[in-house]
Enzyme design. Structure first.
Site, short mmCIF file in Angstrom:
data_model
loop_
_atom_site.label_atom_id
_atom_site.label_comp_id
_atom_site.label_asym_id
_atom_site.label_seq_id
_atom_site.Cartn_x
_atom_site.Cartn_y
_atom_site.Cartn_z
N CYS A 305 10.69 -2.01 1.26
CA CYS A 305 11.10 -0.67 1.68
C CYS A 305 12.57 -0.60 2.09
O CYS A 305 13.28 0.36 1.75
CB CYS A 305 10.20 -0.15 2.80
SG CYS A 305 10.00 -1.27 4.19
N ASP A 429 10.76 8.72 2.16
CA ASP A 429 9.92 7.55 2.41
C ASP A 429 9.94 6.61 1.20
O ASP A 429 9.47 6.98 0.11
CB ASP A 429 8.48 8.02 2.69
CG ASP A 429 7.64 6.94 3.34
OD1 ASP A 429 7.92 5.75 3.10
OD2 ASP A 429 6.69 7.28 4.08
N HIS A 431 8.11 4.08 0.71
CA HIS A 431 6.82 3.43 0.52
C HIS A 431 5.97 4.07 -0.57
O HIS A 431 4.87 3.60 -0.87
CB HIS A 431 6.04 3.42 1.84
CG HIS A 431 6.75 2.75 2.96
ND1 HIS A 431 7.57 3.44 3.83
CD2 HIS A 431 6.80 1.44 3.34
CE1 HIS A 431 8.08 2.58 4.72
NE2 HIS A 431 7.62 1.37 4.44
#
Length: 472
Positions: A305, A429, A431
């Protein structure tokens, strides 16, 4: 309020005409002044062609053909000089997928801030009406230096919703004339001996109210050798000399063009912003690409990440013209940390995490970009950092990487009220593991506004705030 970027507004229609003009001349002398005169005369002939009745504009994906120098002669006949620019869209063939996408977006009440584009082709009629004479042939043997260049004409005008096609064509003709003059200037300035550079028009979106401007560069000359040229442009358009407005990587990307690398750009633009009492928005300035898990055939789910957040930051510096290098891969990031002595050689090819401090080090080593680090002892304190984050996005405008525990995210902006202290964070994000589906990314919150409870209230966090280099 600080907005993410300043694309031409929704009410604008951009008319863009592109097409080749063939530049041909004989350079039989090595005398520089004589060669300049020959080149200038050839450009004069091209100016005559642009003013001639043989010039034709065709609207792409439509039956519309315009002879702008024949008293605005147009086919189909329903189109008149007073036809509004926006009415031309009814003649343009639209892809069914694009129509479905527009309907879906409209239902959800979300709208991308982009202008409408009418693409035109620049053409020249080569035949004349009436009977043609029989062809004749002659043969002449002589030696000379024939210079042949295809000039890639590319002109854009911005029209408001109540302006007519007649006005638009007049302005396009003016732009073509002006672009030819600029191409001549660049050709003469950068030619060396009999080697003549191909002039390359590029469009740049400058801060309001300047808007979209077209600049001509010599195609074969790299940006590293054009600093003087760029400095002259900064002076011409009264721009500060601390930002690279005119580097090729910063050229304007038209809304109807697809990015060839496949990454999504600025997914946050279709979000509805939160409303806070006395609140203001402070957002990333410019363009970035969204990097997340499992892209580039890299299985980094569960550990990559921070690498992806770093790639998003690197994409911002590339898109704004600060760097020319490609976005670093995971292996290149790891090798950079080994090269500076931060990691052992076994780190390259591993699945080890990195954090904000490593992101800061890689940005400095690979990009020459310095960063500030903000330390937060526990997540509950991030809510009190509204002023610092607002100042960062107002002055630097770069994406911020935040790491805490085993997670890393990218902050693209804040909505913050100085009077009440309320704050919301715009989070990208890394992820996400799915396809480049903008609607899914927005609907599922992979890019969205989050409250202070988004952070682990007891974990510590480090924020990496990249700083803009002072350069043109």
């Amino acid at each position: 309020m600080v907005l993410a970027d300043s694309n031409p507004p929704d009410t604008a229609t951009l008319l863009r005409v592109r097409g080749p003009l063939e530049f041909r001349c004989k350079l039989d002398s090595t005398d520089v002044s004589l060669m300049h005169r020959v080149i200038s005369r050839t450009f004069e002939n091209l100016h005559s062609n642009v003013k001639s009745e043989s010039l034709v504009f065709t609207v792409r994906e439509s039956p519309v053909i315009i002879w702008p120098n024949k008293g605005f002669n147009v086919t189909p006949e329903e189109i008149t000089p007073n036809t509004l620019c926006e009415d031309i869209f009814q003649w343009v063939k639209t892809d069914e997928l694009e129509i479905a996408s527009r309907k879906s977006t409209k239902k959800k009440g979300k709208k991308m801030s982009t202008a409408s584009i009418i693409n035109l082709c620049l053409m020249m009629e080569v035949t004349k009406p009436g009977p043609l004479p029989a062809p004749t042939f002659s043969k002449t043997v002589e030696k000379h230096h024939l210079l042949c260049i295809t000039l890639p004409m590319d002109c854009v005008v911005r029209m408001t919703c109540n302006e007519t096609m007649s006005n638009a064509c007049e302005r396009l003709l003016e732009e073509l004339e002006g672009q030819l003059y600029e191409m001549e200037r660049v050709t003469l300035q950068y030619m060396t001996g009999a080697a003549v550079p191909v002039p390359q028009p590029l469009h740049f979106l400058l801060p309001e109210p300047k808007g979209l401007k077209t600049v001509v560069f010599p195609a074969e000359v790299p940006d590293s050798q054009l600093e003087t040229h760029r400095r002259e442009l900064h002076h011409r358009f009264e721009l500060p000399e601390d930002r690279p407005y005119f580097r090729r990587t910063n050229a304007y990307h038209f809304p109807d063009e697809v990015y060839k690398d496949g990454y999504l750009r600025n997914p946050h633009l279709i979000l509805t912003h939160p409303t806070l009492e006395d609140g203001k928005l402070y957002l990333v300035q410019g363009i970035y690409s969204y990097h997340h898990y499992m892209q580039d055939r890299m299985e980094d789910n569960g550990w990559g990440c921070a690498y992806r957040s770093l790639q998003t930051i690197c994409s911002w510096f590339r898109q704004q013209g600060y760097i020319e290098r490609t976005i670093p891969t995971h292996k290149e990031i790891q090798q950079a940390l080994v090269d500076i002595g931060d990691k052992q050689a076994t780190f390259v090819g591993s699945r080890q995490w990195i954090g904000s401090i490593e992101v800061q080090a890689v940005l400095d080593h690979l990009l020459g970009v310095t960063s500030k680090i903000m330390f937060v002892s526990q997540g509950s304190e991030i809510a009190s950092k509204g002023r610092e984050l607002a100042t960062h996005f107002l002055t630097e405008g770069t994406p911020v990487m935040i790491g805490g525990g085993v997670l890393a995210h990218t902050i693209l902006g804040v909505a913050w009220s100085e009077t009440t202290g309320q704050i919301r964070y715009l989070i990208l994000d890394p992820h996400y593991t799915g396809a480049e589906d903008l609607q899914v990314i927005i609907d599922k919150g992979w890019c969205g506004w989050k409250g202070p409870d988004f952070w682990d209230q007891t974990a510590y966090y480090n924020l990496c705030l990249p700083q803009r280099p002072k350069t043109i």
